[in-house]
Write a protein that holds these residues in place. Sequence first.
Motif, PDB file in Angstrom:
ATOM      1  N   THR A 163      -6.703   0.270-116.289  1.00 47.27           N
ATOM      2  CA  THR A 163      -7.485   1.230-115.503  1.00 47.27           C
ATOM      3  C   THR A 163      -8.173   0.540-114.332  1.00 47.27           C
ATOM      4  O   THR A 163      -8.186   1.053-113.207  1.00 47.27           O
ATOM      5  N   CYS A 164      -8.739  -0.637-114.587  1.00 48.68           N
ATOM      6  CA  CYS A 164      -9.401  -1.386-113.516  1.00 48.68           C
ATOM      7  C   CYS A 164      -8.409  -1.817-112.445  1.00 48.68           C
ATOM      8  O   CYS A 164      -8.724  -1.811-111.252  1.00 48.68           O
ATOM      9  N   PHE A 167      -7.633   0.835-109.614  1.00 50.17           N
ATOM     10  CA  PHE A 167      -8.606   1.197-108.584  1.00 50.17           C
ATOM     11  C   PHE A 167      -8.308   0.444-107.290  1.00 50.17           C
ATOM     12  O   PHE A 167      -8.167  -0.777-107.302  1.00 50.17           O
ATOM     13  N   LEU A 172     -13.366   1.240-105.302  1.00 46.50           N
ATOM     14  CA  LEU A 172     -14.268   0.658-106.289  1.00 46.50           C
ATOM     15  C   LEU A 172     -15.515   0.102-105.616  1.00 46.50           C
ATOM     16  O   LEU A 172     -16.635   0.268-106.124  1.00 46.50           O
TER      17      LEU A 172
END
Length: 348
Positions: A163-164, A167, A172
């Motif tokens: 998920t990170c 971005f 972010l």
Amino acid sequence: MVKYIIKRLLFAVLILFGVSVLLYFLLRLMPADYIIDKFSPKISTGDMTAEDLREIMKAYGFDLILYTDADGNIMDYKNNNSFANIFSGYWKWLGNCLKGDMGTSFKLCEPVTTVIKEKMGISFSISLVSLIIEVLIAIPLGIKCACNQYGKFDYVTTVICMTCMAFPSFFLGNMLIKWLAVDLGWFEMGGLVSPTLPQDADFFTRLGDMSWHLILPILVMVILDIGPLMRYTRTNTLEVLNADYIRTARAKGLSEGKVVYKHVFRNTLIPLVTVLASTLPMLFGGAMITETVFDIPGIGQTAYQALLEGDIPLAMGYNMFIAVLTVIGTLLADLMYAVVDPRIKLGK
């Protein structure tokens, strides 16, 4: 070993030559042109003629094409980007580069080498701290996930990291500014130092203020880069765990801790050398988007502005700087293989 290094260096020179040709032609063909954009308003107000602009372009090493009507009046003009003109400019740039002169930035009016040296320190500090944090978190996480393959910890960690990774850095960065800086007021919104910081502040006060400003940029870089390193460590650890000598070590009665940290971890480091060596351009080259979002005057943001505004000498110098670092990082990775694993022999 010496013959191998010499051979690789000769290949590196050939690669850098090809990269420089491609970069120069692409930069010359960009729609942005710093000189024309700077002096065009003076032509429209009558403070300068197109012929004057042509002379200025020649002073910078370029040429201007003038379009005239039947009466000889200048109707339009543009940069001469013909193949012969670009090749002539490249040949001149290459000759100066071999003498150690990479030109002078159009916008900053300083030598390109000086700009890179001045701006590189900030970017290097941010990238180094980010890399250390990433390694300290990602490698243990990757090993832990591999040792608990398909377990809850593995699934949760993988989902969070993926998920990170999804971005975009600008998204972010702006979200963290909105949540942590604007809404909660925990951090500064951007810049390198606070506007209210006294000019006569001592070193430690200035260092503390600067460190507080850099927390969010470092956090963004860690969040975005920790996932790939963790996944790479997990994959290589799984391969080592399935090796015959690991099963033998377990059969001898060694504890799981000794098996993992004495045998698995050491052999997992071998492929990680390539990943860590490839971070050399990132350490010195800065993070363009992150530095731009947080308004950090590093080499990344400076190069980004040079690309947008058509500052060819600075853009060319920065990209060649990154190309050299990439070649050096690749060579160091090959050499480190032989250091980490004595079984690997470099070709003669």
